[in-house]
Design a protein around this motif. Structure first.
Motif, PDB file in Angstrom:
ATOM      1  N   LEU A 135       0.738  -1.141   0.063  1.00  8.78           N
ATOM      2  CA  LEU A 135       0.001   0.008   0.033  1.00  8.78           C
ATOM      3  C   LEU A 135       0.797   1.147   0.098  1.00  8.78           C
ATOM      4  CD1 LEU A 135      -2.776  -1.023   2.388  1.00  8.78           C
ATOM      5  CD2 LEU A 135      -3.116  -0.779   0.249  1.00  8.78           C
ATOM      6  N   ASP A 136       1.963   1.206   0.735  1.00  6.68           N
ATOM      7  CA  ASP A 136       3.042   2.269   0.642  1.00  6.68           C
ATOM      8  C   ASP A 136       3.587   2.524  -0.683  1.00  6.68           C
ATOM      9  OD1 ASP A 136       2.407   2.803   3.213  1.00  6.68           O
ATOM     10  OD2 ASP A 136       4.090   1.967   4.092  1.00  6.68           O
ATOM     11  N   LYS A 137       3.710   1.617  -1.475  1.00  6.01           N
ATOM     12  CA  LYS A 137       4.374   1.718  -2.867  1.00  6.01           C
ATOM     13  C   LYS A 137       3.395   2.061  -3.940  1.00  6.01           C
ATOM     14  CE  LYS A 137       7.989  -1.721  -2.536  1.00  6.01           C
ATOM     15  NZ  LYS A 137       8.362  -3.195  -3.246  1.00  6.01           N
ATOM     16  N   VAL A 138       2.205   1.588  -3.901  1.00  2.90           N
ATOM     17  CA  VAL A 138       1.328   1.763  -4.879  1.00  2.90           C
ATOM     18  C   VAL A 138       0.734   3.202  -4.882  1.00  2.90           C
ATOM     19  CG1 VAL A 138      -1.015   1.226  -5.841  1.00  2.90           C
ATOM     20  CG2 VAL A 138       0.350  -0.505  -4.947  1.00  2.90           C
ATOM     21  N   PRO A 139       0.856   4.076  -6.078  1.00  2.00           N
ATOM     22  CA  PRO A 139       0.192   5.248  -5.968  1.00  2.00           C
ATOM     23  C   PRO A 139      -1.218   5.539  -5.367  1.00  2.00           C
ATOM     24  CG  PRO A 139       1.335   4.792  -8.074  1.00  2.00           C
ATOM     25  CD  PRO A 139       1.031   3.396  -7.348  1.00  2.00           C
ATOM     26  N   GLU A 140      -1.377   6.810  -4.877  1.00  2.00           N
ATOM     27  CA  GLU A 140      -2.782   6.862  -4.172  1.00  2.00           C
ATOM     28  C   GLU A 140      -3.857   6.927  -5.418  1.00  2.00           C
ATOM     29  OE1 GLU A 140      -2.579   9.719  -1.142  1.00  2.00           O
ATOM     30  OE2 GLU A 140      -1.617   8.166   0.014  1.00  2.00           O
ATOM     31  N   GLU A 157      -6.553   5.755   6.936  1.00  2.00           N
ATOM     32  CA  GLU A 157      -5.208   6.332   6.541  1.00  2.00           C
ATOM     33  C   GLU A 157      -5.431   6.286   5.030  1.00  2.00           C
ATOM     34  OE1 GLU A 157      -2.138   4.091   8.416  1.00  2.00           O
ATOM     35  OE2 GLU A 157      -3.253   4.208  10.056  1.00  2.00           O
ATOM     36  N   LYS A 158      -5.801   5.329   4.429  1.00  2.00           N
ATOM     37  CA  LYS A 158      -5.792   5.218   2.983  1.00  2.00           C
ATOM     38  C   LYS A 158      -7.301   5.472   2.212  1.00  2.00           C
ATOM     39  CE  LYS A 158      -1.530   3.805   2.707  1.00  2.00           C
ATOM     40  NZ  LYS A 158      -0.503   4.667   1.559  1.00  2.00           N
ATOM     41  N   SER A 159      -6.963   6.326   1.280  1.00  2.00           N
ATOM     42  CA  SER A 159      -8.382   6.581   0.679  1.00  2.00           C
ATOM     43  C   SER A 159      -8.581   5.943  -0.760  1.00  2.00           C
ATOM     44  CB  SER A 159      -8.446   8.002   0.361  1.00  2.00           C
ATOM     45  OG  SER A 159      -7.485   8.514  -0.534  1.00  2.00           O
ATOM     46  N   ASN A 160      -7.416   4.993  -0.934  1.00  2.00           N
ATOM     47  CA  ASN A 160      -7.399   4.200  -2.355  1.00  2.00           C
ATOM     48  C   ASN A 160      -7.914   2.754  -2.134  1.00  2.00           C
ATOM     49  OD1 ASN A 160      -5.117   3.957  -1.164  1.00  2.00           O
ATOM     50  ND2 ASN A 160      -4.055   3.720  -2.831  1.00  2.00           N
ATOM     51  N   ILE A 161      -8.333   2.410  -1.007  1.00  2.00           N
ATOM     52  CA  ILE A 161      -8.529   0.794  -0.531  1.00  2.00           C
ATOM     53  C   ILE A 161     -10.069   0.481  -0.494  1.00  2.00           C
ATOM     54  CG2 ILE A 161      -6.315   0.094   0.435  1.00  2.00           C
ATOM     55  CD1 ILE A 161      -7.717   0.414   3.271  1.00  2.00           C
ATOM     56  N   ILE A 162     -10.276  -0.587  -0.950  1.00  2.00           N
ATOM     57  CA  ILE A 162     -11.796  -1.187  -0.730  1.00  2.00           C
ATOM     58  C   ILE A 162     -11.821  -2.532  -0.377  1.00  2.00           C
ATOM     59  CG2 ILE A 162     -11.620  -1.804  -3.237  1.00  2.00           C
ATOM     60  CD1 ILE A 162     -14.999  -1.091  -3.040  1.00  2.00           C
ATOM     61  N   ALA A 166      -9.536 -16.069   9.518  1.00  2.00           N
ATOM     62  CA  ALA A 166      -8.153 -15.627   9.638  1.00  2.00           C
ATOM     63  C   ALA A 166      -7.809 -14.532  10.565  1.00  2.00           C
ATOM     64  CB  ALA A 166      -7.533 -15.207   8.251  1.00  2.00           C
ATOM     65  N   ARG A 167      -8.823 -13.797  10.943  1.00  2.00           N
ATOM     66  CA  ARG A 167      -8.749 -12.625  11.735  1.00  2.00           C
ATOM     67  C   ARG A 167      -7.865 -12.574  13.161  1.00  2.00           C
ATOM     68  NH1 ARG A 167     -15.018 -11.848  13.422  1.00  2.00           N
ATOM     69  NH2 ARG A 167     -15.350 -13.776  14.527  1.00  2.00           N
ATOM     70  N   ASP A 168      -8.045 -13.807  13.550  1.00  2.00           N
ATOM     71  CA  ASP A 168      -7.207 -14.149  15.043  1.00  2.00           C
ATOM     72  C   ASP A 168      -5.860 -14.526  14.779  1.00  2.00           C
ATOM     73  OD1 ASP A 168      -9.435 -13.119  16.414  1.00  2.00           O
ATOM     74  OD2 ASP A 168     -10.302 -15.075  16.786  1.00  2.00           O
ATOM     75  N   LEU A 169      -5.339 -14.775  13.529  1.00  2.00           N
ATOM     76  CA  LEU A 169      -4.245 -15.291  13.381  1.00  2.00           C
ATOM     77  C   LEU A 169      -3.076 -14.092  13.565  1.00  2.00           C
ATOM     78  CD1 LEU A 169      -4.724 -17.500  10.264  1.00  2.00           C
ATOM     79  CD2 LEU A 169      -4.453 -18.260  12.666  1.00  2.00           C
ATOM     80  N   ASN A 170      -1.973 -14.546  14.045  1.00  2.00           N
ATOM     81  CA  ASN A 170      -0.544 -13.585  13.978  1.00  2.00           C
ATOM     82  C   ASN A 170      -0.647 -12.885  12.821  1.00  2.00           C
ATOM     83  OD1 ASN A 170      -0.186 -13.434  16.543  1.00  2.00           O
ATOM     84  ND2 ASN A 170       1.466 -15.010  16.631  1.00  2.00           N
ATOM     85  N   ASP A 171      -0.414 -11.418  12.714  1.00  2.00           N
ATOM     86  CA  ASP A 171       0.137 -10.741  11.512  1.00  2.00           C
ATOM     87  C   ASP A 171      -0.934 -10.796  10.473  1.00  2.00           C
ATOM     88  OD1 ASP A 171       2.608 -10.570  12.617  1.00  2.00           O
ATOM     89  OD2 ASP A 171       3.462 -12.148  11.960  1.00  2.00           O
ATOM     90  N   TYR A 172      -2.180 -11.252  10.789  1.00  2.00           N
ATOM     91  CA  TYR A 172      -3.289 -10.908   9.634  1.00  2.00           C
ATOM     92  C   TYR A 172      -3.606  -9.396   9.702  1.00  2.00           C
ATOM     93  CZ  TYR A 172      -7.473 -11.389   6.931  1.00  2.00           C
ATOM     94  OH  TYR A 172      -8.202 -11.251   5.830  1.00  2.00           O
ATOM     95  N   PRO A 173      -3.654  -8.748   8.603  1.00  2.00           N
ATOM     96  CA  PRO A 173      -3.759  -7.364   8.433  1.00  2.00           C
ATOM     97  C   PRO A 173      -5.089  -6.740   9.024  1.00  2.00           C
ATOM     98  CG  PRO A 173      -2.970  -8.306   6.175  1.00  2.00           C
ATOM     99  CD  PRO A 173      -3.296  -9.523   7.276  1.00  2.00           C
ATOM    100  N   ASP A 174      -5.054  -5.733   9.669  1.00  2.00           N
ATOM    101  CA  ASP A 174      -6.088  -5.063  10.100  1.00  2.00           C
ATOM    102  C   ASP A 174      -6.540  -4.057   8.974  1.00  2.00           C
ATOM    103  OD1 ASP A 174      -8.351  -3.677  11.311  1.00  2.00           O
ATOM    104  OD2 ASP A 174      -7.192  -3.109  13.108  1.00  2.00           O
ATOM    105  N   SER A 175      -7.212  -4.646   8.066  1.00  2.00           N
ATOM    106  CA  SER A 175      -7.522  -3.512   6.869  1.00  2.00           C
ATOM    107  C   SER A 175      -8.627  -2.497   7.290  1.00  2.00           C
ATOM    108  CB  SER A 175      -8.058  -4.311   5.407  1.00  2.00           C
ATOM    109  OG  SER A 175      -6.892  -5.565   5.504  1.00  2.00           O
ATOM    110  N   GLU A 176      -9.575  -2.834   7.916  1.00  2.00           N
ATOM    111  CA  GLU A 176     -10.205  -1.740   8.408  1.00  2.00           C
ATOM    112  C   GLU A 176      -9.703  -0.660   9.123  1.00  2.00           C
ATOM    113  OE1 GLU A 176     -14.017  -3.451  10.731  1.00  2.00           O
ATOM    114  OE2 GLU A 176     -13.220  -5.091   9.884  1.00  2.00           O
ATOM    115  N   ALA A 177      -8.710  -0.761  10.058  1.00  2.00           N
ATOM    116  CA  ALA A 177      -8.033   0.387  10.581  1.00  2.00           C
ATOM    117  C   ALA A 177      -7.245   1.176   9.305  1.00  2.00           C
ATOM    118  CB  ALA A 177      -6.964  -0.148  11.370  1.00  2.00           C
ATOM    119  N   GLN A 178      -6.941   0.411   8.238  1.00  2.00           N
ATOM    120  CA  GLN A 178      -6.307   1.066   7.283  1.00  2.00           C
ATOM    121  C   GLN A 178      -7.178   2.205   6.568  1.00  2.00           C
ATOM    122  OE1 GLN A 178      -3.294  -1.430   5.305  1.00  2.00           O
ATOM    123  NE2 GLN A 178      -2.195   0.089   6.784  1.00  2.00           N
ATOM    124  N   LEU A 179      -8.477   2.064   6.557  1.00  2.00           N
ATOM    125  CA  LEU A 179      -9.344   2.578   6.001  1.00  2.00           C
ATOM    126  C   LEU A 179      -9.385   4.214   6.380  1.00  2.00           C
ATOM    127  CD1 LEU A 179     -12.862   0.716   5.644  1.00  2.00           C
ATOM    128  CD2 LEU A 179     -11.387   1.697   3.883  1.00  2.00           C
TER     129      LEU A 179
END
Ligand SMILES: Cc1ncc(COP(=O)(O)O)c(C=O)c1O
Length: 365
Positions: A179-184, A213-218, A198-211
């Motif tokens: 996400l940091d590399k891909v243009p916004e 910060e990032k306006s280009n994810i769905i 998968a949500r309880d597995l170690n290191d599974y991404p918290d994509s909702e939290a990223q919403l």
């Protein structure tokens, strides 16, 4: 002969898991177990069933095109604004809407391979070019190669976590790096159809939290898997309001039916059913994997409700031989994973029965 649409000529129709009744009819079998489409072997929430039966009686009316009740329930559940949701006829429907809304001829879309085949077919149907990025020889998704494949022409990137058909998960730091590399101005689709497993597995991404910060994810989620409502066809997307507005331009007005909307609200509230499904899935997945180990078969470490097992034999022959024994699975020949079978985790009894059938088949073919 009618004039055809050029960009769809290379698309093969989706190879859906064979329906149980079709296999019974074709092979004259009385009992058939389907472990092919990653459905919930425990059905769905009893509370959802009751609501759906009542809702059927209202079927003379069109559904609410805004999905108000479901939207509000999800907004509360995810602590997001109601305007950050879009709904689809399954997440299949949302993948189609994304391609319709954001892609046209001349655009590129970066897709992992192997992954869910509807990404590629919908991209092709939009006239854009799919840029397929191969997973490693260990079948792990190569997110850094995917980020490197983004060009000026790229409008959309598809990610799938855990990935179908491998069952493998990539980590939060891998996702953040991409996400940091891909243009916004490039939309990144995070297909999390199997999130709850998968949500309880170690290191599974918290994509909702990223919403935030990032306006280009769905983010795509579905009621078809852990909630056991695959037959209703309801999925949802969470994104910045601007992205949702683009999807709304091309959405059919009543794309989520009335029974599906009501059933989904009740299913969302039944957390006991969800937690129980995840617990039983983990237990039964272990039975499957222990069985594979006993047969000396290697398998990919699944973060979800199916396992890809390497049978090191022709997967089409194995698929057909298993069908004759009353087990429907997906053969790797149809999934760009030759030599593999993808098996959904069933009930304990189904998994044990499948292992016996697989043992017999591997001796026969
Ligand atoms: C990764 C992935 N995304 C999306 C879907 C589509 O699910 P549905 O349309 O039932 O919501 C599936 C179904 O198997 C899937 O595996």
């Amino acid at each position: 002969m009618i004039k055809q649409k050029k960009c769809i000529q290379s698309i093969l129709p989706y190879p859906a898991g064979k329906p149980i009744d079709e296999v019974k009819r074709e092979l004259g079998l009385e009992k058939v177990i389907k472990l092919a489409s990653n459905e919930n072997p425990f059905g769905c929430s009893e509370k959802a069933k009751k609501v759906m039966l009542d809702a059927v009686l209202e079927s003379s009316l069109y559904p609410d095109g805004y999905s108000y009740e479901l939207r509000m329930a999800l907004a509360e559940h995810h602590k997001l604004s109601p305007e950050q949701f879009a709904f689809g006829t399954g997440s299949d429907g949302l993948i189609e809407l994304i391609c319709k809304a954001f892609l046209e001829e001349g655009d590129e879309c970066v897709i992992p391979s192997p992954s869910f085949s509807l990404y590629e077919s919908n991209v092709r149907a939009s006239g854009a070019e799919p840029v397929m990025v191969k997973c490693g020889s260990d079948y792990k998704m190569n997110l850094s190669a995917m980020a490197d494949s983004v060009t000026e022409k790229t409008k959309v990137v598809f990610l799938c976590n855990p990935n179908n058909p491998t069952g493998l998960m990539y980590t939060a730091s891998e996702q953040k790096e991409l996400l940091d590399k891909v243009p916004e101005d490039v939309l990144v689709v995070l297909d999390e159809a199997y999130f709850e497993f998968a949500r309880d597995l170690n290191d599974y991404p918290d994509s909702e939290a990223q919403l935030a910060e990032k306006s280009n994810i769905i983010i795509l989620r579905t009621f078809s898997k852990v909630h056991g409502l695959a037959g209703l066809r309801v999925g949802y997307a969470m994104a910045d309001k601007q992205i949702i507005c683009e999807l709304e331009r091309v959405r059919a007005p009543f794309n989520v039916n009335l029974v599906a909307q009501k059933g989904a609200v009740a299913a969302l509230c039944d957390t006991d059913f969800v937690n129980n499904t995840v617990r039983l899935n983990n237990e039964n997945r272990k039975i499957l994997c222990d069985g594979f180990k006993k047969m000396d078969l290697s398998y990919l470490e699944s973060a979800t409700n199916f396992v890809a097992v390497n049978i090191e034999k022709d997967s089409k022959s194995a698929f057909e031989a298993l069908l004759r024994k009353g087990y429907i699975v997906k053969g790797g020949h149809a999934l760009s994973m030759p030599g593999y079978l993808r098996v959904s985790v069933g009930t304990r009894e189904e998994c044990e029965g499948f292992l016996i059938a697989l043992g017999e088949v591997l001796k026969e073919i």
